[in-house]
Structures are given as structure tokens and as C-alpha cells.
Design a protein around this motif. Structure first.
Motif, PDB file in Angstrom:
ATOM      1  N   SER A  82       0.809  -1.224   0.000  1.00  0.00           N
ATOM      2  CA  SER A  82       0.000   0.000   0.000  1.00  0.00           C
ATOM      3  C   SER A  82       0.840   1.272   0.000  1.00  0.00           C
ATOM      4  CB  SER A  82      -0.980  -0.005   1.184  1.00  0.00           C
ATOM      5  OG  SER A  82      -0.313  -0.338   2.367  1.00  0.00           O
ATOM      6  N   GLY A 102       0.637   2.142  -3.557  1.00  0.00           N
ATOM      7  CA  GLY A 102      -0.692   2.748  -3.475  1.00  0.00           C
ATOM      8  C   GLY A 102      -0.648   4.263  -3.583  1.00  0.00           C
ATOM      9  N   TYR A 131      -1.753   8.113  -1.955  1.00  0.00           N
ATOM     10  CA  TYR A 131      -2.076   8.768  -0.679  1.00  0.00           C
ATOM     11  C   TYR A 131      -3.348   9.566  -0.930  1.00  0.00           C
ATOM     12  CZ  TYR A 131      -1.645  11.771   3.444  1.00  0.00           C
ATOM     13  OH  TYR A 131      -1.886  12.438   4.634  1.00  0.00           O
ATOM     14  N   ASP A 176      -9.824   7.197   1.724  1.00  0.00           N
ATOM     15  CA  ASP A 176     -10.440   5.902   1.388  1.00  0.00           C
ATOM     16  C   ASP A 176     -11.122   5.319   2.635  1.00  0.00           C
ATOM     17  OD1 ASP A 176     -11.281   3.748  -0.099  1.00  0.00           O
ATOM     18  OD2 ASP A 176      -9.289   2.827  -0.313  1.00  0.00           O
ATOM     19  N   GLY A 202     -11.955   2.608   5.433  1.00  0.00           N
ATOM     20  CA  GLY A 202     -11.142   1.655   6.190  1.00  0.00           C
ATOM     21  C   GLY A 202     -11.536   0.223   5.915  1.00  0.00           C
ATOM     22  N   HIS A 226      -2.216   6.003   2.678  1.00  0.00           N
ATOM     23  CA  HIS A 226      -1.789   5.215   1.525  1.00  0.00           C
ATOM     24  C   HIS A 226      -2.762   4.061   1.375  1.00  0.00           C
ATOM     25  CE1 HIS A 226       1.964   6.882   0.006  1.00  0.00           C
ATOM     26  NE2 HIS A 226       2.142   7.334   1.241  1.00  0.00           N
ATOM     27  N   THR A 227      -3.254   3.862   0.168  1.00  0.00           N
ATOM     28  CA  THR A 227      -4.247   2.803  -0.036  1.00  0.00           C
ATOM     29  C   THR A 227      -4.129   2.196  -1.433  1.00  0.00           C
ATOM     30  OG1 THR A 227      -6.626   2.280  -0.040  1.00  0.00           O
ATOM     31  CG2 THR A 227      -5.991   4.496  -0.761  1.00  0.00           C
ATOM     32  N   HIS A 235     -10.252   0.340  -1.390  1.00  0.00           N
ATOM     33  CA  HIS A 235     -10.967  -0.556  -0.477  1.00  0.00           C
ATOM     34  C   HIS A 235     -11.564  -1.759  -1.207  1.00  0.00           C
ATOM     35  CE1 HIS A 235     -14.045   2.247  -1.963  1.00  0.00           C
ATOM     36  NE2 HIS A 235     -14.851   1.208  -1.900  1.00  0.00           N
ATOM     37  N   TYR A 283      -3.816  -5.883   4.071  1.00  0.00           N
ATOM     38  CA  TYR A 283      -4.773  -4.798   4.298  1.00  0.00           C
ATOM     39  C   TYR A 283      -4.548  -3.748   3.219  1.00  0.00           C
ATOM     40  CZ  TYR A 283      -7.391  -1.105   6.618  1.00  0.00           C
ATOM     41  OH  TYR A 283      -8.290  -0.114   6.895  1.00  0.00           O
ATOM     42  N   HIS A 284      -5.649  -3.213   2.691  1.00  0.00           N
ATOM     43  CA  HIS A 284      -5.511  -2.305   1.547  1.00  0.00           C
ATOM     44  C   HIS A 284      -4.943  -0.937   1.913  1.00  0.00           C
ATOM     45  CE1 HIS A 284      -9.510  -1.165   3.168  1.00  0.00           C
ATOM     46  NE2 HIS A 284      -9.224   0.031   2.687  1.00  0.00           N
ATOM     47  N   GLY A 285      -5.100  -0.549   3.198  1.00  0.00           N
ATOM     48  CA  GLY A 285      -4.686   0.799   3.599  1.00  0.00           C
ATOM     49  C   GLY A 285      -3.462   0.807   4.485  1.00  0.00           C
ATOM     50  N   SER A 337       1.571   6.950   6.838  1.00  0.00           N
ATOM     51  CA  SER A 337       1.425   7.557   5.514  1.00  0.00           C
ATOM     52  C   SER A 337       2.073   8.936   5.476  1.00  0.00           C
ATOM     53  CB  SER A 337      -0.066   7.661   5.148  1.00  0.00           C
ATOM     54  OG  SER A 337      -0.642   6.365   5.079  1.00  0.00           O
TER      55      SER A 337
END
Lengths: 466, 466
Positions: free
Chosen positions: B307, B311, B313, B316, B318, B330-331, B334, B348-350, B356
Motif C-alpha cells: 500500500s 498505493g 495517498y 479511502d 477503512g 496510503h491505499t 478498499h 490490508y488495503h490501507g 502515511s
């Protein structure tokens, strides 16, 4: 303001004990020799040297009361997990309704070792001496897997090959232990195997034979005789293993001294005897010397395998296949197959000669508990102290709880100390069965024990010959 | 003569830190608010108080640089496992061919907690504050089970009910974790369940739905809204969780001071960010204050779920179901479903907003590794240091090894310190697959990440409105 240093008592790595305690010269009865199963005579040193690492044989028969721990070994203990903490079980005490300081429960936490039990204490020592003496392979057996994991770890650290014969029933039921041993580069074979003559006896008629500790010992001993650079490694019962484990008791003494607590009762579970022995021997020696004369020492056995509580004190083979040395010890007979309780480490027909002598001379006592009450106590411990105990260790917990409640009832003051020999992360099935109400109790009827003890192949040793 | 106190560095229980470090007031960019997913506006305190334990909400937005750790909580940490040891990885150094003291590797050992990871640090804090404020139930989700086990342990200790929604795929694959949570009296439900509207959306069409962390979060949040005495509990990402974890870094500072070692690089794996955050925040604050200006801080991500490395910034949700607060972080989006790597805690996506911001301002850097090289490093660690690491922790080990070898190549002096977040006793399958040569690597193609990040339901937050 609570003094946290009195609720978890640490020693610095530099305070790691410098000596093991050898109780043999102080025993209230002479230590009996290991007997060669081939001829019924005391095993000559050259035979013992062919089986076990040399320094261990010398330690087995040593009359020195204190044996120095080599510095290189202390360095490894100190770098990885020793000294281990001694905890005051404050949350458990609260749960039992014994607030205040009249009744205190302490536990030595051996679960923090890399493999999760006290077994590395001797595994590291045996691997160290083997490496030093040019041995390049250690072979052993394992039931539940605690010992096999510990020896795999020790051998790998000293760059020695490790081969483990694992009772097939456990091999299939506990794949995690096998993976852990493999991670330490050990060779793991389900026993009975087709790799040894002892194994083939069973394997050839039934490749799915569930095996037994007795068969696995025979396979390991046979395998170790193949090369003069290989040796057999034992994880309990014999004197030198108990010796190595006394590092536990040495630390507990220093820790109790640090907080000025005098123990009234020491409790440990006993299967082969190394856990209880290592924990209590430094104190038993004091008791024999008139220091701590009132100290109670209690060994806890499963009702399914009560070798001290219900067995005879007599000569018997260390294994079912009669390849291992004959020892004078408390035994249920080498033909006795204990019921499948979860505490695999306590499913052994015999008992360390040292423990047998101390029991016979009333320096210590022994009790039995059923596995449902044991696992129930283990669960109470997890809920209060956080650590999910191994079923073996839960035997000591059950007894500690009983003693604390009895002291409360009798309005006694009591300092109770027990050894938490390991965690139960590989024994979750026992807890699951308990929570689902499926856990079964086993108790050996007296007649069955008598039958095993009167088997025609029980060894007859003529003690007048030595 | 080696000084053992320099190879495993302990602190006495009385030396347990008195304060957590809150980096929010020192961040090089302002902390962004939590956004209410219902209206896209900053969540008002009353909404946050309805979801999270009150004291945690106050800590989330606190501008105090140091927050006292309540004494009752310090007592529990001290009695059970804290301070944890800091080890010098001498055997690993030897294996890497870096003898001497030019390059030193240290690791903080969080695997000694009762549930085997750093997670109890915040679980105990959240349970403590909840109990104090009259909350009688905490509800959470868990993937691999580390967080669920830790919260179950914490809640049980403070006599609070605990309910865990466990991703069904893990629920089925890791029965051990479920039994452990049950042993601490938690209720554990496979998610998606038919107990919540969020769960039913999936459960009713497919009762065997494998679930996802996103769905489990939605179920837990929904469940927690049912009672005004229940709260939702989070195990990572938000400020107050990272705050509680700074007890790790506070101890590491004291331990390094004790042996007069100045760290050159700090390494930790990062999934939601609590492990790395708790470890490095006390040092990052020093770096921001001009102390330790050259300190490198490195977060390690799996290539399957990078991420920070790959990913955006941006704002998004959670969770996947869009019930949890919206964060600026940072993601990978979702909607991103990470590949099934064994390091479940890193799927985890985030990423924590604090991490971050520190990444964006170059106070720290991030790297990615593949799971085969990670597990291979974990195996090397087990063989040398004895502890079989969790796959998450093995990410940090891989990076520490790489940094040590690079320093050796470049003839640099370097003190490398990493956080061993947990042991791998519940992750043996990863090691088995690796040893059998069956472990697979996953790398998200750029297009797939772009697709997830350009999904039409990504939140659009108007920052000019607050």
C-alpha cells in the motif's frame, strides 16, 4: 505502589547459573547402575560410551555434587532464553479468592524457550558435548514432539545431524511438530518405519501401525549403533538429563532469594522425571542437608499412567522392545501401554531412578489427577495468567490450585511454587475437546497394572552379582 | 569473556515505560480527521464515542506529546510479559559471515507475549479503558487470528465480553486460533455470518462465502452499534493503537541506551502500521527533533499488498463495505482483495495515517519483498536464533539480512534493529509449503491497482469543508 519486580522476577543473562546440581552423591540410597539388556549385567563404560555422548556418560556416574556448565553453553542459553522468568500468579490468586500475601503462588515459566518447553535445557547440552567430542549425528525418539523439536533445535545450532523417530500416531495427529523439526533441518521418520530391524518387525505386517514410544526408542537406539560417530540421545529419565535440567531449580533459588521468599511446597508434573527433577533437585539437596527441612516436594502424575503412585520399584527395561538399558525405577511394566491422554509427555511406563529413590525415601510425595480436572485447571490458568499451558504442565497447575484452596480452607500461610514446563500451542485439541465436553478420563485398574508387572519378560536382575 | 547482558538486553519489570509517545503534535504535516462514511464530513466526537472506547477517542486526537500509561495497566504488562527482551542476533550474524562488531543485528522479541505477538499491547489498553468507562463488550474482526486472540485475552482479564468476527477462510484454515480465543471465553463467529445485516448480504446467497477483512469489519462495527455499552475495537491503523504500541519503541530506546548502541536503521513489517509504528515512533520523534538525524526507518511490505510502495495517498474507506471511517492514507483501494499470502496480518488495503504522513515526508522509507524470499529468511532465522517467526515478522528479517549483507559488501559499520512482531507456531503451513517447494509468489500488476484505485465508489472528500 506495587513493586513490579516482585510480581515477575527476572535474572540478568549474566546471572545464569554456573553449575548444575548433581544429587547422586547426596541421595539417601545408592544410585543403581544401568544394566545391559543383553546380559543383565551392569553396562560397562565402553558400551555406554558407544550409545551416549561421552561427557554425558561421565556425568551419569559422577560423584561431584556440582558440575560446571561450560561457558560456551551458558552463552547460548543466555543469548536465547535463559534465565527464564519466575512469575507471581496474582490473577490466578485473585480468581481463587486468596488475596493478600498469606498464600502466594509462583510459577517458573519454561514456556518461553524457542521450542516452547524446558526440553532445550538438555538438548543444547547434549548437542554441545556431542559436537565437542566429534559426534556428527544424534538420533532420538519423540512422542508428542516436544523433545524431538528441542533436540532438532540444539543439533542444528551445533551443526550436527539430527534424526527423530516419531510415534506414527503423533506424526499423523501433530503435523505442526513435524514441520517445526524439519524447519531445524532434522530428519523425521514415522515409527515404526522400515528403516530399522526393530521397526520392520511391526511395519512389514502393518505399514499403518500407530507405533509406541517403546518401538520408537528401539528404532533410535538401533540406528545410533550403525555409525561410531552417531549417538543416541535421551530426553528424560537418566541422571545426566535431570542434571542438565537443574539449571531451572538453580534459577528459581536465586529468584526466590531475590524477593526473600522461602518456598513451602514445590510442584511439578512427572513423566520421565526431567521436568520435576530439574526444578526440585537443588532444593531437595538442601532438604537432605537439613536446610529447608519442612519443604514439601510434590510430583504430579496422570491417573492414566501413575508409575510412582501405583507402580512397583523394581528393575525394568527403559523401552518396550527391550533394547534400551534396564533401570531400577518405579515402573508400570515395559509392556504397559498408557491410555491416549493428551499429556503425551507423561505417557511413560517408568520413572527416573533419582525420582524413584527420592520418592521411596519420602523426600518427596506424589499425587495423581484426571485429565478433565487437569485441562479445566489449565483453562483457568489461561484465563487468568494468559498463557495456555501444555497438558503436562496443567497437571502441576491443578495440584497448585488444590494446595492453595486447602491452605485457604485451613487458614495456613503457604508459598507454593510450580514449574510451568511448556505452552500448549500444539495441544489445542485437548482444550477443544474439553470445551465441547468430549474429554474422557482414563484410570488404569489395579489388575491391569498387576498383569503388566507380572509379565514373564520382566527382567530378573541378580543384584548380588554387582 | 563475553558480557551476556549485551547479547540479550533485559529491563526489570519496574523499568516498564511510564509514557506512550504521541507523535501527532510533532508530525511534519497536520493529522487528517476521521471522516464519517455516511456524510463525508469529519466524524463528530459523539459519533466516535459511540463507536470506540471514550479514552481511545480522546487519545486519537490528543496533542499531548507524552501520554501516561495508567499504573494498573503497567502492572498487568509487568506481571505478564513486559518489558520484552532485546536480543543481539549473534547466530544469525555468524551465518551471514559478519563476525565482529562492525555490523550488529538486534531484534526486539514481541513473540513472548501470551498470545505470541505485539497485539496484546493495545488489546490490554483498550480493555482496561473500556472496563473503566463501563463498557461491557468489545467487538472486533480478525483475519489470521493474532488480533482476535489478543483482544480475547485482554477482555477476559478485565471481565468484558468479547465477540470476534473471523474471516471464514481463516476460521476454517486455522482452527487453533479459534480454540485459543474460545479458551479466553470469546464468542467467535465465522464471517460473513447471518448475525448482522452486513453479513447476511453475503451469507444468504452463499453460506460458505470465504469472507474478507472488509466484510468482517463491517459486521463488527454493525454489531457494536446495537448496545450503548458495547464498543468496536480496532487492532491497527488508527492513532491510538499506534500510541499504545509505542511501549515497544520506548523499551528499545532504554535497552539500546543500556548497552550504549546508537541505531543506524530500524526495520519493521507493516500491514496496518501498528507494529512498525509502535516500534519506531519514539525514534522518529527524535529524528524530527534533530536527534538521530541520520537514522533510517524502513517499513517492509509484501509485494502482494504494497500500500505504501505502490498505493496512492488519498481518502479511502477503512473497510470494503464502507461502514468504517474514511481516512486519508496510503491505499490500494478498499475494493482491492490481496492475494492469499501467508502473512495475513499484512493483507490490508490501507495504511495508518501516521505512517502515511511520515512516508510522504521522507522520515521513513518502504520496501517490498516476495513471500518465498521472506519465508526463506524466516527459516534461516529459526535455524540460527531458534525462534520460528510469524510470516509477517519474517518480512522484517528479510530486510535486516539484506541490509546487513549490503553493509558487509560496502564495508560499512551499521547497527540494525528490527521488531520481531510474533512467532509462527500458528503459521507452520507456510513453512511446510516452502520446504516442499510449493510456495507461490504474488505481485499485483500496476493495472489492477489502478483499476481498484479508480473504482467509482472511491470516496470524494472535499477538504475545503473542514
Amino acid at each position: 505502589m506495587i513493586d513490579f519486580n516482585k510480581t515477575r522476577i527476572l535474572l540478568e543473562p549474566n546471572e545464569i547459573p554456573k553449575e548444575w546440581v548433581n544429587i547422586v552423591p547426596d541421595l539417601p540410597a545408592p544410585m543403581t547402575p544401568l544394566i545391559n539388556p543383553m546380559d543383565g549385567k551392569p553396562a560397562p563404560p565402553e558400551l555406554a560410551f558407544a550409545i551416549f555422548p561421552k561427557e554425558c556418560v561421565l556425568q551419569e556416574v559422577s560423584q561431584e555434587p556440582l558440575i560446571p556448565i561450560p561457558n560456551e553453553l551458558r552463552e547460548i542459553y543466555a543469548g536465547s532464553y535463559r534465565p527464564t522468568p519466575l512469575h507471581r500468579a496474582l490473577s490466578l490468586e485473585k480468581e481463587l479468592g486468596i488475596p493478600g500475601d498469606d498464600i502466594k503462588i509462583f510459577y517458573k515459566n519454561e514456556s518461553v524457550s524457542p521450542t516452547g518447553s524446558h526440553k532445550p535445557n538438555t538438548a543444547l547440552a547434549q548437542a554441545y558435548y556431542s559436537k565437542r567430542d566429534g559426534v556428527n549425528e544424534l538420533i532420538t525418539e519423540t512422542g508428542a514432539g516436544q523433545w524431538g523439536s528441542a533436540l532438532s533445535y540444539g543439533c542444528n545450532l551445533f551443526d550436527i545431524k539430527c534424526t527423530v523417530y516419531m510415534v506414527r500416531a503423533s506424526f499423523l495427529q501433530k503435523p505442526g511438530r513435524k514441520i517445526l523439526m524439519r524447519a531445524y533441518d532434522a530428519q523425521v521418520h514415522a515409527s515404526p518405519s522400515n528403516l530399522t530391524d526393530s521397526g520392520k518387525l511391526y511395519y512389514e505386517s502393518d505399514p499403518d501401525h500407530p507405533g509406541s514410544l517403546g518401538i520408537a526408542i528401539s528404532e533410535a537406539v538401533e540406528h545410533s549403533m550403525r555409525s561410531d560417530k552417531a549417538r543416541y540421545s535421551l530426553g528424560s529419565v537418566v541422571n545426566f538429563v535431570l542434571l542438565h535440567q537443574t539449571i531451572i531449580g538453580q534459577e528459581v533459588k536465586a529468584q526466590l532469594n531475590k524477593i526473600e521468599v522461602k518456598p513451602d511446597v514445590l510442584i511439578g508434573c512427572m513423566g520421565g522425571g526431567s521436568n520435576l527433577g530439574g526444578f526440585m533437585i537443588p532444593f531437595a539437596r538442601d532438604k537432605l542437608h537439613g536446610i529447608l527441612p519442612d519443604l514439601e516436594i510434590v510430583g504430579v502424575e496422570p491417573r492414566a499412567c501413575p508409575s510412582v503412585c501405583k507402580g512397583d520399584y523394581r528393575w525394568d527395561y527403559g523401552d518396550s522392545a527391550k533394547k534400551a538399558p534396564i533401570l531400577k525405577m518405579h515402573t508400570l511394566g515395559h509392556n504397559f501401554i498408557p491410555s491416549p491422554i493428551h499429556a503425551g509427555g507423561l505417557r511413560y511406563h517408568g520413572m527416573a531412578p533419582i525420582i524413584s529413590i527420592l520418592s521411596g525415601k519420602k523426600i518427596m510425595s506424589s499425587v495423581m489427577h484426571h485429565q478433565t480436572e487437569v485441562i479445566s485447571s489449565g483453562l483457568m490458568f489461561a484465563k487468568t495468567e494468559g498463557i495456555l499451558p501444555a497438558p503436562e504442565a496443567a497437571h502441576a497447575i491443578k495440584e497448585a490450585i488444590d494446595q492453595a484452596l486447602a491452605a485457604k480452607e485451613n487458614k495456613e500461610k503457604k508459598n507454593i511454587v510450580f514449574n510451568l514446563s511448556g505452552h500448549g500451542f500444539f495441544d489445542l485439541l485437548a482444550y477443544k475437546e474439553h470445551m465441547m465436553g468430549n474429554l474422557v478420563d482414563y484410570e488404569m485398574p489395579r489388575e491391569e497394572i498387576e498383569k503388566a508387572l507380572s509379565a514373564p519378560d520382566m527382567p530378573k536382575i541378580d543384584e548380588t552379582r554387582f
